[in-house]
Write a protein that holds these residues in place. Structure first.
Motif, mmCIF file in Angstrom:
data_model
loop_
_atom_site.group_PDB
_atom_site.id
_atom_site.type_symbol
_atom_site.label_atom_id
_atom_site.label_comp_id
_atom_site.label_asym_id
_atom_site.label_seq_id
_atom_site.Cartn_x
_atom_site.Cartn_y
_atom_site.Cartn_z
ATOM 1 N N UNK A 100 0.808 -1.212 0.039
ATOM 2 C CA UNK A 100 -0.143 0.070 0.059
ATOM 3 C C UNK A 100 0.799 1.300 -0.042
ATOM 4 N N UNK A 101 0.241 2.384 -0.151
ATOM 5 C CA UNK A 101 1.106 3.600 -0.316
ATOM 6 C C UNK A 101 1.688 4.054 -1.640
ATOM 7 N N UNK A 130 2.719 -4.131 3.716
ATOM 8 C CA UNK A 130 3.855 -3.329 3.756
ATOM 9 C C UNK A 130 3.715 -2.030 2.961
ATOM 10 N N UNK A 131 4.148 -0.846 3.420
ATOM 11 C CA UNK A 131 3.933 0.187 3.014
ATOM 12 C C UNK A 131 5.191 0.289 1.660
ATOM 13 N N UNK A 139 9.569 1.090 -9.076
ATOM 14 C CA UNK A 139 9.747 0.501 -7.889
ATOM 15 C C UNK A 139 11.415 0.540 -7.139
ATOM 16 N N UNK A 140 11.550 0.971 -6.089
ATOM 17 C CA UNK A 140 12.711 0.941 -5.355
ATOM 18 C C UNK A 140 12.582 -0.085 -4.366
ATOM 19 N N UNK A 146 6.076 -2.613 10.931
ATOM 20 C CA UNK A 146 5.250 -2.962 11.748
ATOM 21 C C UNK A 146 3.906 -3.469 10.937
ATOM 22 N N UNK A 147 3.999 -4.223 10.034
ATOM 23 C CA UNK A 147 2.768 -4.800 9.197
ATOM 24 C C UNK A 147 3.024 -6.342 9.261
#
Length: 172
Positions: A100-101, A130-131, A139-140, A146-147
């Motif tokens: 996400x994000x 995960x963020x 994409x990097x 915390x997931x």
């Protein structure tokens, strides 16, 4: 039993035609982990299972077409779900995550996934969420804050898969 973990490299497709059939033919009691692509044909996970591949990480990071397009995954949501189904049928543990994000993502993508996920509770749930550290240029990396990282079933931290212990969707 021999255990083999192939990390940081997507399994070459040629292995489905040469290496894995040879391993299956020899009848060894070996167990393999491979990173694979989700855009497989039915015969390919069958070949994996016959050769002793018991755990895969297919790079499934979303079940929404718009998000998959933003990530440039080159796969459709139905292909991700189909691979989860085949892995379930063949006894292959499938470690996957939800990202996400993403820059440019919309709420509608998550609304669609929230409607879809309760229909998939019979399949392997994601190992975590995960963020993303995706940028406009591509994409990097992904952040494992915390997931679930380090928790039971997290495929990003441990080479030993844990059996699924949770379900996605409304409590029964």
């Amino acid at each position: 039993m021999g255990r083999f973990y192939s990390m940081d490299l997507i399994m070459p497709r040629e292995y489905l035609r040469n290496l894995l059939p040879e391993i299956a033919a020899r009848g060894h009691d070996w167990m393999f982990f491979y990173e694979i692509e989700a855009n497989m044909r039915r015969s390919e996970p069958e070949t994996l299972a016959a050769a002793g591949v018991r755990w895969v990480q297919p790079g499934i990071e979303s079940l929404d077409a718009d998000l998959l397009s933003l990530m440039r995954k080159g796969v459709k949501p139905y292909q991700n779900v189909q691979l989860l189904k085949w892995c379930q049928e063949l006894g292959i543990y499938c470690g996957w995550n939800l990202l996400f994000g993403l820059p440019g993502e919309g709420q509608a993508s998550y609304t669609r996934m929230a409607e879809l996920i309760p229909k998939l509770t019979h399949l392997q749930p994601p190992s975590g969420a995960a963020g993303s550290n995706y940028t406009a240029s591509g994409r990097t990396s992904s952040s494992r804050k915390a997931t679930g990282c380090g928790g039971r079933g997290c495929t990003g931290c441990s080479p030993t898969p844990s059996p699924p212990t949770r379900r996605i969707g409304p409590a029964a």
